[in-house]
Design a protein around this motif. Sequence first.
Motif, mmCIF file in Angstrom:
data_model
loop_
_atom_site.group_PDB
_atom_site.id
_atom_site.type_symbol
_atom_site.label_atom_id
_atom_site.label_comp_id
_atom_site.label_asym_id
_atom_site.label_seq_id
_atom_site.Cartn_x
_atom_site.Cartn_y
_atom_site.Cartn_z
ATOM 1 N N ALA A 80 0.834 -1.206 0.000
ATOM 2 C CA ALA A 80 0.000 0.000 0.000
ATOM 3 C C ALA A 80 0.868 1.255 0.000
ATOM 4 C CB ALA A 80 -0.956 -0.004 1.194
ATOM 5 N N GLY A 81 1.998 1.192 -0.701
ATOM 6 C CA GLY A 81 2.876 2.346 -0.828
ATOM 7 C C GLY A 81 3.737 2.630 0.398
ATOM 8 N N MET A 82 3.752 1.731 1.375
ATOM 9 C CA MET A 82 4.521 1.939 2.600
ATOM 10 C C MET A 82 5.432 0.741 2.838
ATOM 11 S SD MET A 82 1.400 3.321 4.988
ATOM 12 C CE MET A 82 2.456 3.899 6.318
ATOM 13 N N LYS A 83 6.523 0.970 3.587
ATOM 14 C CA LYS A 83 7.416 -0.142 3.889
ATOM 15 C C LYS A 83 6.947 -0.887 5.126
ATOM 16 C CE LYS A 83 10.841 2.211 6.725
ATOM 17 N NZ LYS A 83 12.233 2.506 6.929
ATOM 18 N N SER A 84 7.206 -2.185 5.124
ATOM 19 C CA SER A 84 6.914 -3.039 6.262
ATOM 20 C C SER A 84 8.184 -3.823 6.573
ATOM 21 C CB SER A 84 5.754 -3.982 5.956
ATOM 22 O OG SER A 84 5.423 -4.745 7.100
ATOM 23 N N GLU A 85 8.632 -3.735 7.853
ATOM 24 C CA GLU A 85 9.929 -4.276 8.243
ATOM 25 C C GLU A 85 9.843 -5.514 9.134
ATOM 26 O OE1 GLU A 85 12.511 -0.280 8.690
ATOM 27 O OE2 GLU A 85 10.796 -0.443 10.075
ATOM 28 N N GLY A 86 8.731 -6.173 9.140
ATOM 29 C CA GLY A 86 8.568 -7.357 9.977
ATOM 30 C C GLY A 86 7.175 -7.922 9.790
ATOM 31 N N MET A 87 6.808 -8.824 10.691
ATOM 32 C CA MET A 87 5.488 -9.441 10.604
ATOM 33 C C MET A 87 4.963 -9.679 12.011
ATOM 34 S SD MET A 87 4.526 -13.044 8.730
ATOM 35 C CE MET A 87 4.896 -12.427 7.109
ATOM 36 N N LEU A 88 3.734 -9.236 12.259
ATOM 37 C CA LEU A 88 3.077 -9.525 13.524
ATOM 38 C C LEU A 88 2.480 -10.921 13.446
ATOM 39 C CD1 LEU A 88 1.149 -6.181 14.169
ATOM 40 C CD2 LEU A 88 3.387 -6.862 15.050
ATOM 41 N N MET A 89 2.608 -11.686 14.503
ATOM 42 C CA MET A 89 2.048 -13.026 14.531
ATOM 43 C C MET A 89 0.585 -12.943 14.951
ATOM 44 S SD MET A 89 4.461 -15.113 13.611
ATOM 45 C CE MET A 89 4.519 -13.873 12.353
ATOM 46 N N VAL A 90 -0.281 -13.520 14.129
ATOM 47 C CA VAL A 90 -1.716 -13.532 14.401
ATOM 48 C C VAL A 90 -2.251 -14.944 14.192
ATOM 49 C CG1 VAL A 90 -2.040 -11.123 13.717
ATOM 50 C CG2 VAL A 90 -2.381 -12.906 12.039
ATOM 51 N N ALA A 91 -3.378 -15.204 14.801
ATOM 52 C CA ALA A 91 -4.080 -16.470 14.594
ATOM 53 C C ALA A 91 -5.401 -16.167 13.911
ATOM 54 C CB ALA A 91 -4.315 -17.167 15.928
ATOM 55 N N GLU A 92 -5.882 -17.122 13.136
ATOM 56 C CA GLU A 92 -7.177 -16.984 12.460
ATOM 57 C C GLU A 92 -8.049 -18.162 12.858
ATOM 58 O OE1 GLU A 92 -9.001 -16.329 7.984
ATOM 59 O OE2 GLU A 92 -6.955 -17.060 8.199
ATOM 60 N N ASP A 93 -9.257 -17.854 13.362
ATOM 61 C CA ASP A 93 -10.158 -18.942 13.744
ATOM 62 C C ASP A 93 -10.969 -19.405 12.540
ATOM 63 O OD1 ASP A 93 -12.303 -17.160 13.413
ATOM 64 O OD2 ASP A 93 -12.694 -16.955 15.550
ATOM 65 N N ARG A 94 -11.807 -20.396 12.748
ATOM 66 C CA ARG A 94 -12.586 -20.968 11.636
ATOM 67 C C ARG A 94 -13.554 -19.975 11.008
ATOM 68 N NH1 ARG A 94 -13.612 -27.261 13.116
ATOM 69 N NH2 ARG A 94 -11.523 -27.591 13.942
ATOM 70 N N ALA A 95 -13.957 -18.975 11.777
ATOM 71 C CA ALA A 95 -14.861 -17.952 11.250
ATOM 72 C C ALA A 95 -14.113 -16.852 10.514
ATOM 73 C CB ALA A 95 -15.679 -17.351 12.397
ATOM 74 N N GLY A 96 -12.770 -16.932 10.488
ATOM 75 C CA GLY A 96 -11.975 -15.932 9.793
ATOM 76 C C GLY A 96 -11.593 -14.735 10.647
ATOM 77 N N LYS A 97 -11.877 -14.781 11.943
ATOM 78 C CA LYS A 97 -11.492 -13.683 12.833
ATOM 79 C C LYS A 97 -10.008 -13.795 13.148
ATOM 80 C CE LYS A 97 -15.995 -13.385 15.031
ATOM 81 N NZ LYS A 97 -16.732 -13.610 16.277
ATOM 82 N N LEU A 98 -9.336 -12.635 13.201
ATOM 83 C CA LEU A 98 -7.908 -12.586 13.475
ATOM 84 C C LEU A 98 -7.651 -12.078 14.883
ATOM 85 C CD1 LEU A 98 -6.613 -11.056 10.128
ATOM 86 C CD2 LEU A 98 -6.808 -13.460 10.747
ATOM 87 N N ALA A 99 -6.600 -12.582 15.509
ATOM 88 C CA ALA A 99 -6.209 -12.148 16.850
ATOM 89 C C ALA A 99 -4.694 -12.089 16.944
ATOM 90 C CB ALA A 99 -6.754 -13.110 17.908
ATOM 91 N N LEU A 100 -4.178 -11.012 17.514
ATOM 92 C CA LEU A 100 -2.749 -10.886 17.758
ATOM 93 C C LEU A 100 -2.294 -11.928 18.769
ATOM 94 C CD1 LEU A 100 -2.545 -7.013 18.070
ATOM 95 C CD2 LEU A 100 -1.269 -8.383 16.403
ATOM 96 N N MET A 101 -1.128 -12.483 18.560
ATOM 97 C CA MET A 101 -0.528 -13.407 19.513
ATOM 98 C C MET A 101 0.275 -12.583 20.513
ATOM 99 S SD MET A 101 -1.476 -16.480 18.740
ATOM 100 C CE MET A 101 -3.007 -15.554 18.822
#
Length: 114
Positions: A80-101
């Motif tokens: 999206a035109g911006m730099k990203s220098e890492g990755m946040l760890m997230v989990a996705e449940d069966r309904a597709g909801k995301l949560a930060l670890m």
Amino acid sequence: MEYQKEEYVTCDHLIKMKFKIGKIVKCTEVTQSNRFLCFQVEIGNKICQILSGLKGYYKTEEVIGKKVMVLENVKTTRMAGMKSEGMLMVAEDRAGKLALMVPDRDMETGVEIL
């Protein structure tokens, strides 16, 4: 999600990954995207900018100060035109909801996750 055998990674792959504890110090919406939030994450003595597809799952103000799990040694990329220098760890449940670890107890930023 089931994995095919050819999708498995070896221990050699895993030990190259540097997982660390980070602290979100700032979070803003990426206006050019309906998906991304832009996080400023303190990892030890440095601040990294990380874009993550968590817009709609978290409000920017609710994540400030949260300790999170970060994959630190990801090659810097542009999204999206911006730099990203890492990755946040997230989990996705069966309904597709995301949560930060997040760690289950208070840890210093920069601490390596083994």
